[in-house]
Write an enzyme that holds these catalytic residues in place. Structure first.
Site, PDB file in Angstrom:
ATOM      1  N   HIS A  64       1.030  -1.275  -0.074  1.00 27.23           N
ATOM      2  CA  HIS A  64      -0.258  -0.239  -0.166  1.00 27.23           C
ATOM      3  C   HIS A  64       0.726   1.215  -0.003  1.00 27.23           C
ATOM      4  O   HIS A  64       1.851   1.493   1.048  1.00 27.23           O
ATOM      5  CB  HIS A  64      -0.912   0.176   1.297  1.00 27.23           C
ATOM      6  CG  HIS A  64      -1.796  -1.208   1.403  1.00 27.23           C
ATOM      7  ND1 HIS A  64      -2.951  -0.975   0.629  1.00 27.23           N
ATOM      8  CD2 HIS A  64      -1.807  -2.384   1.881  1.00 27.23           C
ATOM      9  CE1 HIS A  64      -3.762  -2.428   0.970  1.00 27.23           C
ATOM     10  NE2 HIS A  64      -2.669  -3.215   1.530  1.00 27.23           N
ATOM     11  N   ASP A 307       2.317  -7.099   2.399  1.00 23.05           N
ATOM     12  CA  ASP A 307       1.010  -6.238   2.734  1.00 23.05           C
ATOM     13  C   ASP A 307       1.599  -5.186   3.286  1.00 23.05           C
ATOM     14  O   ASP A 307       0.830  -4.804   4.451  1.00 23.05           O
ATOM     15  CB  ASP A 307       0.234  -7.165   3.715  1.00 23.05           C
ATOM     16  CG  ASP A 307      -1.341  -6.370   3.699  1.00 23.05           C
ATOM     17  OD1 ASP A 307      -1.394  -5.379   3.058  1.00 23.05           O
ATOM     18  OD2 ASP A 307      -2.039  -6.978   4.414  1.00 23.05           O
ATOM     19  N   HIS A 311       0.974   3.168   8.431  1.00 20.73           N
ATOM     20  CA  HIS A 311       0.149   3.967   9.178  1.00 20.73           C
ATOM     21  C   HIS A 311       0.374   4.853  10.080  1.00 20.73           C
ATOM     22  O   HIS A 311       1.597   4.350  10.741  1.00 20.73           O
ATOM     23  CB  HIS A 311      -0.926   3.237   9.895  1.00 20.73           C
ATOM     24  CG  HIS A 311      -1.936   2.386   9.343  1.00 20.73           C
ATOM     25  ND1 HIS A 311      -3.025   3.264   8.522  1.00 20.73           N
ATOM     26  CD2 HIS A 311      -2.464   1.131   8.919  1.00 20.73           C
ATOM     27  CE1 HIS A 311      -3.804   2.129   7.591  1.00 20.73           C
ATOM     28  NE2 HIS A 311      -3.126   1.133   8.086  1.00 20.73           N
TER      29      HIS A 311
END
Lengths: 433, 330
Positions: A64, A307, A311
């Site tokens: 991501h 993955d 954050h």
């Protein structure tokens, strides 16, 4: 022109493991031969790989990058930097940006930013459904033409089996894979860790494995009936592995990935309500970790994917159930895999295969191999290097990792991206960090 | 004082010795509460902040009265009156409160682990868990033990050797969890009784509890020959999550009634942490009978919280409270 000298070259795509020199010319692998074979060359750049391992550049099918929309967490540039220092030359980025990558403009924007920065091949994954809403199919052909290499609604699994079926049919015309985060949210609803005795003790809502397994079973049947290619993201349970194993035996076009953290950590990491151990799917029990390791070793699981999910601290420094899901992984994947190799779980060639030719095959990528004529993405590994992953090492904008403070071994020393040396002695060439 | 910050976050992890010391110290304070002047100077100059971010009558009031009877200054903060509604994080709120130098922060929060989370980040303030989500409610278990100790002492029995049934919505109950650990520490037989939907089998395999715990999906069988029936509040808001077909069905199968109690041991007692749903998990006939110890639980709750605040404020310095409880009334 660059020669990588005296390294032990391990390239599972061609069954190669031995001392070789590699000649790189015009961005491609030009020749591989016995050490000293290219001694007569002049004016070439030399990378001395004596005592080191040389492998194809790594491929991560599942990251991501958060751009556009969440640039405070990560950008294409910072994510590419993390990839490069982690040994990854090709990364496939998920579509859950804002706006979602459901049209050519977003896809091109990601590709343009990645090319301008130039530290990794960034291959976007388009969404299966518009805005990840699970209602209308995204323009898959348009996305493919713009450069998407697969499709996924990662994070918001496609609930509607009818939509899933039609998307599989459409994607199969393009020869592309649907990469599926398998979770029936009516079963995992509100959960934030593995459902188990531990979640019961901690009073945290559990995410049962069956939430993942029923969706794997559904998508296996949809792959069977459509003949399309389904890739199972981050499988986390032995039962899930078993379903995939049987489907493969049945000749269904299915592939699977597992994350380094699911291979190395158990749910015990959550015991003190550590939000850096919170991810979806959640960490499971030790016996599931064993089953995942077996599945990876025997080839049922095709690839290891991080993955990588950056954050910011604020989203993790809250009550456990309110914290965001996910951890970063690009810079720790290699040492975790090498730890599995050292402890006898994986052979060296299987470990390297799971982040090179294994994932290349899953999405049908022209990468992950040092065959002559291939794009010269390669990495020189210092297998003995011991280090700890600290904030200073971390290229990501976020540092949400459960592996800080762990003694890691093995690091990318040099990285060539399309023949260009971008990392040398663990540092970027012409740059900081 | 020696600045020994001692949190009380859970019953799980306490030693049996520590558990019994808290209960016994609570017993000393029962005597204080029976005096005309119910106040001792023990914690004069100490400050207790009750940070209650979930609705609560009895627990918040109980902690406040406990603090005041120890002569501590007690301040109450509730969610509606806090900056949480302005978007402040729990941690920032707690750090702000800590900066005002309270000795103890009593925390009630609807998320499991909230007290652990604050304890990890607060350096100078002791955290007392007044209930965190579905995780634990340690002072409830302690006051339940004190209630049972007082009751069974009159029959020449001790806390050890009791057989207890915890009945109802075990899944969502922090009261059940704290009590399980407490009775397991004492070596007591704990039976968990409830429908499968509200009593997951994981409870049978909690590390450290195996051997003490058994699961029953039949109320009649579960309460046979027990000394204590602990009813839990059925969380009515859970109905929408398919845990029970209807209140009527639940009540028919798992409601504690007077006739059912005949299967218990003679002189068995009924506990309920409150607030009760009369006619659902327990009948009024039971609740209003002398077997039900609900009011005693509330009374002893103040004494237990005095013991807990003392423990948290003075850390390891105080082993027995009787010298202090026996001190001059303020």
């Amino acid at each position: 022109m660059t020669v990588v000298r005296n390294g032990r070259v391990v390239d599972p795509s061609q069954g190669l493991d031995g001392e070789r020199d590699i000649l790189v010319r015009d961005g491609k692998v030009a020749a591989i031969d016995r050490p000293g074979s290219f001694a007569s060359l002049r004016d070439e750049e030399t990378i001395d790989a004596t005592g080191m391992l040389v492998t194809p550049g790594f491929i991560d099918l599942h990251v991501h990058l958060r751009e556009p929309g969440f640039e405070w967490k990560e950008t294409v540039a910072t994510g590419s930097d993390a990839a490069a220092l982690g040994g990854f030359t090709t990364i496939c980025c998920m579509a859950n940006t804002n706006p979602v990558n459901d049209c050519a403009e977003i896809t091109r924007c990601i590709i343009d930013h990645a090319r301008a920065h130039g530290r990794a091949h960034v291959l976007p994954i388009g969404s299966i459904s518009k805005k990840l809403e699970g209602k209308e199919m995204s323009p898959l052909s348009e996305l493919a033409r713009a450069g998407c290499v697969a499709f996924s609604d990662d994070g918001e699994p496609v609930k509607d089996a009818g939509l899933m079926r039609r998307a599989l049919e459409w994607a199969s015309m393009l020869g592309l894979t649907l990469s599926c985060h398998e979770e029936d949210k009516s079963l995992s609803c509100g959960g934030c860790m593995n459902e188990s005795a531990l979640s019961t003790k901690l009073g945290l809502k559990g995410m049962p494995k069956v939430a993942e397994e029923v969706m794997i079973a559904r998508d296996i049947e949809l792959a069977r009936t459509t003949g399309a290619r389904v890739h199972i993201c981050h499988v986390s349970s032995g039962r899930g592995v078993e379903l995939i194993r049987r489907a493969k035996n049945d000749g269904i076009q299915i592939s699977a990935e597992v994350t380094p953290h699911h291979l190395m950590l158990t749910e015990d990491a959550v015991t003190e309500y550590d939000t850096n151990a919170k991810m979806s799917p959640p960490l499971r029990e030790a016996f599931e970790v064993e089953a995942l390791r077996r599945g990876l070793a025997d080839g049922t699981i095709d690839a290891v994917a991080s993955d990588h999910a950056p954050h910011e601290l604020d989203s993790k420094r809250v009550e456990f159930s309110r914290a965001t899901f996910g951890i970063i992984g690009l810079q720790t994947s290699l040492p975790i895999l090498l730890e599995l190799e050292r402890t006898g779980v994986l052979s060296l060639s299987r470990a390297i295969e799971s982040i090179t030719s294994g994932p290349a095959k899953v999405f049908g990528l022209q990468a992950g191999s040092l065959r002559i004529g291939q794009c010269a993405d390669l990495v020189v590994l210092d297998m003995g290097k011991q280090w700890q992953f600290s904030r200073e090492h971390c290229c990501s904008k976020s540092f949400n990792t459960p592996f800080a403070d762990r003694l890691l071994q093995g690091k990318a020393s040099s990285v060539l991206l399309a023949g260009k040396t971008i990392v040398r002695e663990e540092r970027f060439v012409n740059g900081e960090a | 004082m020696g600045n020994a910050v001692r949190h009380l976050l859970s019953i799980e992890g306490l030693t049996k010795q520590h558990l019994l010391r808290l209960v016994n110290n609570g017993r000393e304070f029962v005597e204080v509460l029976q005096r005309d002047l119910k106040k001792v100077p023990t914690l004069r100059g100490k400050t207790v902040i009750n940070l209650f971010l979930e609705p609560s009558t009895r627990t918040r009031t109980s902690f406040e009265i406990a603090a005041k009877r120890l002569s501590a200054d007690a301040v109450n903060v509730s969610e509606g009156g806090s900056s949480i509604v302005k978007g402040e994080t729990l941690l920032d709120t707690a750090l702000t409160l800590q900066a005002m130098a309270p000795d103890i922060l009593v925390v009630r929060h609807k998320e499991s682990g909230a007290a652990h989370f604050l304890a990890r980040h607060l350096r100078t303030t002791a955290v007392v868990n007044a209930g965190d989500g579905m995780h634990e409610h340690p002072t409830q278990a302690l006051l339940d033990l004190l209630t049972l100790q007082q009751h069974f002492a009159a029959h020449n029995r001790s806390l050890e050797g009791l057989r207890i049934a915890i009945v109802g919505d075990i899944r969502h109950s922090r009261v059940a969890r704290s009590n399980m650990w407490a009775h397991a520490l004492l070596g007591n037989e704990v039976r968990l009784v409830g429908p499968r939907t509200l009593l997951p089998e994981y409870f049978a395999s909690l590390p450290g509890l195996r051997g003490n715990i058994s699961l029953f999906h039949s109320l009649q069988e579960g309460i046979r020959d027990v000394d204590v029936v602990m009813c839990l509040r059925l969380q009515l808001e859970r109905q929408s999550e398919f845990f029970i077909p209807s209140l009527e069905e639940y009540s028919r199968e798992f409601g504690v009634t007077r006739t059912l109690l005949d299967a218990c041991a003679p002189k068995a007692v009924v506990l309920h942490p409150g607030p009760a749903n009369r006619g659902i998990e327990v009948s009024s006939e039971v609740l209003d009978s002398p077997r039900a110890l609900m009011q005693q639980q509330v009374t002893f709750g103040v004494a237990i919280r005095m013991a807990v605040l003392l423990d948290a404020a003075l850390g390891g310095e105080v082993e027995e409270s009787h010298q202090i409880a026996g001190g001059h009334a303020a």
